[in-house]
Design a protein around this motif. Structure first.
Motif, PDB file in Angstrom:
ATOM      1  N   GLU A 266       0.830  -1.211   0.000  1.00  0.00           N
ATOM      2  CA  GLU A 266       0.000   0.000   0.000  1.00  0.00           C
ATOM      3  C   GLU A 266       0.863   1.259   0.000  1.00  0.00           C
ATOM      4  OE1 GLU A 266      -0.373  -2.590   1.916  1.00  0.00           O
ATOM      5  OE2 GLU A 266      -2.471  -3.243   1.945  1.00  0.00           O
ATOM      6  N   VAL A 267       1.947   1.233   0.790  1.00  0.00           N
ATOM      7  CA  VAL A 267       2.826   2.403   0.853  1.00  0.00           C
ATOM      8  C   VAL A 267       3.448   2.678  -0.512  1.00  0.00           C
ATOM      9  CG1 VAL A 267       4.956   3.328   1.857  1.00  0.00           C
ATOM     10  CG2 VAL A 267       3.328   2.100   3.306  1.00  0.00           C
ATOM     11  N   VAL A 268       3.941   1.626  -1.166  1.00  0.00           N
ATOM     12  CA  VAL A 268       4.606   1.794  -2.459  1.00  0.00           C
ATOM     13  C   VAL A 268       3.621   2.242  -3.537  1.00  0.00           C
ATOM     14  CG1 VAL A 268       5.799   0.555  -4.314  1.00  0.00           C
ATOM     15  CG2 VAL A 268       6.472   0.199  -1.928  1.00  0.00           C
ATOM     16  N   PHE A 269       2.446   1.617  -3.590  1.00  0.00           N
ATOM     17  CA  PHE A 269       1.485   1.957  -4.649  1.00  0.00           C
ATOM     18  C   PHE A 269       0.918   3.366  -4.450  1.00  0.00           C
ATOM     19  CE2 PHE A 269      -2.703   2.263  -6.532  1.00  0.00           C
ATOM     20  CZ  PHE A 269      -2.507   1.745  -7.793  1.00  0.00           C
ATOM     21  N   PHE A 270       0.340   3.634  -3.273  1.00  0.00           N
ATOM     22  CA  PHE A 270      -0.313   4.926  -3.058  1.00  0.00           C
ATOM     23  C   PHE A 270       0.696   6.051  -2.834  1.00  0.00           C
ATOM     24  CE2 PHE A 270      -3.714   1.903  -1.874  1.00  0.00           C
ATOM     25  CZ  PHE A 270      -4.688   2.342  -2.756  1.00  0.00           C
ATOM     26  N   GLY A 271       1.915   5.685  -2.410  1.00  0.00           N
ATOM     27  CA  GLY A 271       2.949   6.701  -2.241  1.00  0.00           C
ATOM     28  C   GLY A 271       3.288   7.416  -3.533  1.00  0.00           C
ATOM     29  N   ARG A 272       3.075   6.760  -4.669  1.00  0.00           N
ATOM     30  CA  ARG A 272       3.331   7.381  -5.966  1.00  0.00           C
ATOM     31  C   ARG A 272       2.476   8.624  -6.182  1.00  0.00           C
ATOM     32  NH1 ARG A 272       6.738   8.736  -9.369  1.00  0.00           N
ATOM     33  NH2 ARG A 272       7.823   6.924  -8.537  1.00  0.00           N
ATOM     34  N   PHE A 273       1.340   8.734  -5.484  1.00  0.00           N
ATOM     35  CA  PHE A 273       0.414   9.847  -5.683  1.00  0.00           C
ATOM     36  C   PHE A 273       0.561  10.938  -4.621  1.00  0.00           C
ATOM     37  CE2 PHE A 273      -1.280   6.107  -7.675  1.00  0.00           C
ATOM     38  CZ  PHE A 273      -1.772   6.560  -8.887  1.00  0.00           C
ATOM     39  N   VAL A 274       1.496  10.772  -3.689  1.00  0.00           N
ATOM     40  CA  VAL A 274       1.702  11.745  -2.609  1.00  0.00           C
ATOM     41  C   VAL A 274       3.120  12.301  -2.734  1.00  0.00           C
ATOM     42  CG1 VAL A 274       1.711  12.124  -0.110  1.00  0.00           C
ATOM     43  CG2 VAL A 274       0.111  10.473  -1.121  1.00  0.00           C
ATOM     44  N   ALA A 275       3.247  13.632  -2.758  1.00  0.00           N
ATOM     45  CA  ALA A 275       4.513  14.275  -3.104  1.00  0.00           C
ATOM     46  C   ALA A 275       5.706  13.750  -2.308  1.00  0.00           C
ATOM     47  CB  ALA A 275       4.373  15.784  -2.932  1.00  0.00           C
ATOM     48  N   VAL A 276       5.641  13.780  -0.988  1.00  0.00           N
ATOM     49  CA  VAL A 276       6.795  13.390  -0.180  1.00  0.00           C
ATOM     50  C   VAL A 276       7.054  11.892  -0.295  1.00  0.00           C
ATOM     51  CG1 VAL A 276       7.748  13.302   2.156  1.00  0.00           C
ATOM     52  CG2 VAL A 276       6.465  15.316   1.412  1.00  0.00           C
ATOM     53  N   LEU A 277       6.001  11.098  -0.211  1.00  0.00           N
ATOM     54  CA  LEU A 277       6.172   9.649  -0.309  1.00  0.00           C
ATOM     55  C   LEU A 277       6.673   9.232  -1.687  1.00  0.00           C
ATOM     56  CD1 LEU A 277       3.190   7.976   1.582  1.00  0.00           C
ATOM     57  CD2 LEU A 277       5.629   7.821   2.096  1.00  0.00           C
ATOM     58  N   ARG A 278       6.314   9.988  -2.713  1.00  0.00           N
ATOM     59  CA  ARG A 278       6.773   9.651  -4.062  1.00  0.00           C
ATOM     60  C   ARG A 278       8.298   9.633  -4.123  1.00  0.00           C
ATOM     61  NH1 ARG A 278       3.398  12.578  -6.592  1.00  0.00           N
ATOM     62  NH2 ARG A 278       4.601  14.497  -6.711  1.00  0.00           N
ATOM     63  N   ALA A 279       8.932  10.512  -3.351  1.00  0.00           N
ATOM     64  CA  ALA A 279      10.387  10.582  -3.346  1.00  0.00           C
ATOM     65  C   ALA A 279      11.026   9.617  -2.354  1.00  0.00           C
ATOM     66  CB  ALA A 279      10.826  12.017  -3.024  1.00  0.00           C
ATOM     67  N   LEU A 280      10.288   9.178  -1.325  1.00  0.00           N
ATOM     68  CA  LEU A 280      10.902   8.417  -0.237  1.00  0.00           C
ATOM     69  C   LEU A 280      10.430   6.979  -0.104  1.00  0.00           C
ATOM     70  CD1 LEU A 280      10.872  11.152   2.573  1.00  0.00           C
ATOM     71  CD2 LEU A 280      12.782  10.488   1.090  1.00  0.00           C
ATOM     72  N   ALA A 281       9.299   6.630  -0.695  1.00  0.00           N
ATOM     73  CA  ALA A 281       8.728   5.292  -0.488  1.00  0.00           C
ATOM     74  C   ALA A 281       9.693   4.195  -0.918  1.00  0.00           C
ATOM     75  CB  ALA A 281       7.402   5.169  -1.236  1.00  0.00           C
TER      76      ALA A 281
END
Length: 211
Positions: free
Chosen positions: A108-123
């Motif tokens: 979930e973190v990897v998939f949905f992180g793509r759509f969230v600015a900070v997580l996109r860079a850190l996931a």
């Protein structure tokens, strides 16, 4: 920033999209989402770029950059955390807890992180540090990258400048939602820390090594 990206895209095309998205996905502060949307708008208004190729370039950059970030985290980040984490209050128990949580919720973190600015860079980096299984990471990373590139690319192509005006409010709303989810997650983890830690210790009973 948008003007500079636009000029680079107008001059060099798809490679700029792939490179900027890849850099952001590796954890470098780069405007990957802006590059994708700018290229999509450029394709829709000038037809000098093909929107399917823009989407492919962005998806390729996302997958390649995330995999580079994952392996940096796995090969270097994990060793640094195991060896020096105690200096920033990350002991071995917390490392096990992080690995356990990523084992359960990493997809979930990897998939949905793509759509969230900070997580996109850190996931991807976090997935590597917490030693998420690579095959699982690759599947959800690639799926998230393709869905993200397709959704934002088509939105930019068909909505054009209207999407650019909407990006600010949407980004704020997304940031608030992400912050709320983070706070809720921290609260839930603290409330269940004892049982989660026990499960993590059972899941990873071997001594941690920095290799």
């Amino acid at each position: 920033m948008t003007g500079d990206i636009g000029n680079l895209i107008a001059t060099h095309g798809y490679w700029v999209v792939a490179a900027v998205v890849a850099l952001e996905s590796m954890g470098v502060p780069a405007p990957g989402e802006t590059a994708l949307i700018t290229a999509a708008i450029f394709a829709g208004t000038t037809h000098r770029l093909s929107i399917p190729v823009v989407i492919i370039a962005a998806a390729f950059g996302a997958i390649a950059g995330d995999n580079a970030g994952y392996w940096l985290g796995r090969r270097i980040g994990y060793s640094l955390i195991v060896r020096y984490g105690r200096f920033v209050r990350i002991d071995h128990a917390r490392i096990r807890l992080g690995r356990f949580i990523f084992a359960k919720y990493g997809a979930e973190v990897v998939f949905f992180g793509r759509f969230v600015a900070v997580l996109r860079a850190l996931a991807a980096l976090f997935a590597g540090i917490n030693r998420m299984a690579w095959w699982q990471f690759l599947f959800f990373n690639a799926t998230g990258g393709v869905v993200w590139a397709t959704a934002y690319g088509l939105a930019g192509y068909f909505l054009g400048e209207r999407l650019e005006r909407l990006r600010g409010p949407v980004a704020v709303a997304g940031g608030v939602a992400a912050l709320a989810a983070f706070v809720l997650g921290v609260w839930w983890m603290r409330r269940h820390q004892t049982e989660l830690q026990a499960e993590a210790d059972r899941a990873f009973p071997d001594p941690l090594v920095d290799a």
